[in-house]
Scaffold this motif. Structure first.
Motif, PDB file in Angstrom:
ATOM      1  N   THR A 150       0.875  -1.182   0.000  1.00  0.00           N
ATOM      2  CA  THR A 150       0.000   0.000   0.000  1.00  0.00           C
ATOM      3  C   THR A 150       0.913   1.234   0.000  1.00  0.00           C
ATOM      4  O   THR A 150       1.964   1.215   0.649  1.00  0.00           O
ATOM      5  N   PRO A 151       0.540   2.293  -0.746  1.00  0.00           N
ATOM      6  CA  PRO A 151       1.458   3.415  -0.998  1.00  0.00           C
ATOM      7  C   PRO A 151       1.624   4.387   0.172  1.00  0.00           C
ATOM      8  O   PRO A 151       1.231   5.552   0.113  1.00  0.00           O
ATOM      9  N   VAL A 152       2.220   3.884   1.257  1.00  0.00           N
ATOM     10  CA  VAL A 152       2.514   4.709   2.438  1.00  0.00           C
ATOM     11  C   VAL A 152       3.738   5.583   2.137  1.00  0.00           C
ATOM     12  O   VAL A 152       4.632   5.169   1.402  1.00  0.00           O
ATOM     13  N   ARG A 153       3.715   6.800   2.686  1.00  0.00           N
ATOM     14  CA  ARG A 153       4.830   7.734   2.480  1.00  0.00           C
ATOM     15  C   ARG A 153       5.649   7.898   3.762  1.00  0.00           C
ATOM     16  O   ARG A 153       5.088   7.827   4.860  1.00  0.00           O
ATOM     17  N   TYR A 154       6.936   8.152   3.580  1.00  0.00           N
ATOM     18  CA  TYR A 154       7.840   8.417   4.706  1.00  0.00           C
ATOM     19  C   TYR A 154       8.661   9.668   4.416  1.00  0.00           C
ATOM     20  O   TYR A 154       8.998   9.952   3.273  1.00  0.00           O
ATOM     21  N   ARG A 155       8.993  10.404   5.487  1.00  0.00           N
ATOM     22  CA  ARG A 155       9.929  11.519   5.372  1.00  0.00           C
ATOM     23  C   ARG A 155      10.658  11.679   6.708  1.00  0.00           C
ATOM     24  O   ARG A 155      10.231  11.110   7.727  1.00  0.00           O
ATOM     25  N   ASN A 156      11.734  12.460   6.683  1.00  0.00           N
ATOM     26  CA  ASN A 156      12.445  12.863   7.908  1.00  0.00           C
ATOM     27  C   ASN A 156      12.708  11.694   8.864  1.00  0.00           C
ATOM     28  O   ASN A 156      12.146  11.635   9.957  1.00  0.00           O
ATOM     29  N   ILE A 157      13.572  10.796   8.453  1.00  0.00           N
ATOM     30  CA  ILE A 157      13.922   9.626   9.282  1.00  0.00           C
ATOM     31  C   ILE A 157      15.329   9.819   9.833  1.00  0.00           C
ATOM     32  O   ILE A 157      16.282   9.992   9.065  1.00  0.00           O
ATOM     33  N   TRP A 158      15.423   9.831  11.147  1.00  0.00           N
ATOM     34  CA  TRP A 158      16.738   9.945  11.767  1.00  0.00           C
ATOM     35  C   TRP A 158      16.849   9.086  13.027  1.00  0.00           C
ATOM     36  O   TRP A 158      15.842   8.725  13.637  1.00  0.00           O
ATOM     37  N   VAL A 159      18.097   8.744  13.351  1.00  0.00           N
ATOM     38  CA  VAL A 159      18.389   7.852  14.478  1.00  0.00           C
ATOM     39  C   VAL A 159      19.490   8.468  15.335  1.00  0.00           C
ATOM     40  O   VAL A 159      20.382   9.131  14.816  1.00  0.00           O
ATOM     41  N   ARG A 160      19.383   8.265  16.616  1.00  0.00           N
ATOM     42  CA  ARG A 160      20.494   8.588  17.521  1.00  0.00           C
ATOM     43  C   ARG A 160      20.841   7.323  18.287  1.00  0.00           C
ATOM     44  O   ARG A 160      19.959   6.695  18.868  1.00  0.00           O
TER      45      ARG A 160
END
Ligand code: MG
Length: 294
Positions: free
Chosen positions: A276-286
């Protein structure tokens, strides 16, 4: 009878003078208090205080290392993602999938292939059937920030409405789903530790709106083939608490109880392809390190 108003005025004048004097005295008091508060100092620490139980440091220990300085990021809005904190490892900033690979399918099964998801307008979008993404970098204990949006156009229902998932260590799933007025089994709705724990509340925004997951993850520990400490997750959706250091039962599984199998101390971060066409943005990890480390 005629004197009365004048008496009243005089009394009025008296109280005016009294309050003016009080204001003046009060003002002087504040002024001197302010003066007294400037230039105060405190000792930078102590070396004669009791040692804290279970620690090697004294209370207010002068020798205790200072934590690293981090410049905080900024909040995201619907229009634009915020800025990550200064020490974050940015996995997706809206431009390209350079930090990601995909799990191959068919003849490429068990191989890493180039991601088939599309990138446009500052987000990436699942292209169904091209395979789940996983980060090139690997992580153990970490703080993770992910923003996602379910498809604006509603197609299907239940598990077929905006299904994806954040796969911690590529196997422990925090469910991504359009759970805005879309009933499905509780342990499979948005923010669930899939198949194990429903979110404490449903904090879902409408389809098409950007939502945030902020996750604090403790990786499981193995000694040889033996699990010596399970994984734990704390999860916020849109700033609302969904899980408070909840123990994870095992890897993501459908219709069966997930179990643990030994794996490396650090594994990639995965994003599920559930067609299903889910969108993602701004992914960061610490990476989360222990206290007193620099
Ligand atoms: Mg899913």
């Amino acid at each position: 009878v005629l004197e009365r108003p004048r008496m009243k005025n005089l009394r009025h004048l008296g109280s005016l003078l009294a309050s003016a004097a009080a204001t003046c005295i009060f003002g002087v008091a504040i002024y001197s208090a302010t003066q007294a508060h400037t230039g105060r100092t405190s000792p930078p620490g102590y070396d004669d205080t009791p040692v804290l139980p279970g620690q090697k440091w004294r209370v207010h220990d002068i020798k205790r290392p200072h934590p690293p300085v981090v410049t905080p990021g900024t909040e995201s809005s619907q229009a634009r993602p915020g800025r990550p904190p200064s020490d974050a490892i940015v996995l997706f900033d809206g431009r390209n999938l350079g930090n990601w690979l995909a799990h191959g399918k068919g003849k490429d099964k068990n191989k890493a292939v180039a991601p088939g998801w599309k990138v446009e307008k500052g987000y990436m979008q699942v292209v169904g059937g091209t395979g789940a993404l996983f980060s090139k970098q690997k992580f153990g204990d970490c703080q993770l920030h992910v923003e996602w949006a379910a498809p604006p156009r509603i197609e299907g229902s239940g598990q077929w409405r905006g299904n994806s998932g954040v796969l911690l260590m590529d196997r422990y799933e925090i469910q991504v789903l359009d759970s805005y007025d879309n009933p499905t089994y509780a342990d499979g709705q948005a923010g669930a530790i899939y198949g194990q724990w429903p979110p404490l509340v449903n904090a879902s925004r409408k389809p098409g709106e950007w939502q945030t997951f902020d996750i604090v993850f403790e990786a499981p520990r193995f000694e040889g083939d033996k699990l010596v400490k399970p994984a734990f997750a704390t999860v916020f959706q849109n700033g609302v608490l969904l899980h408070h250091r909840q123990q994870i039962i095992g890897r993501m599984a459908h219709k069966v109880v997930g179990t643990y199998a030994p794996h490396a101390p650090e594994e990639p971060l995965g994003l599920q392809d559930h067609d299903t066409p889910v969108r993602y943005r701004n992914i960061w990890v610490r990476r989360v390190k222990g206290y007193d480390q620099q």
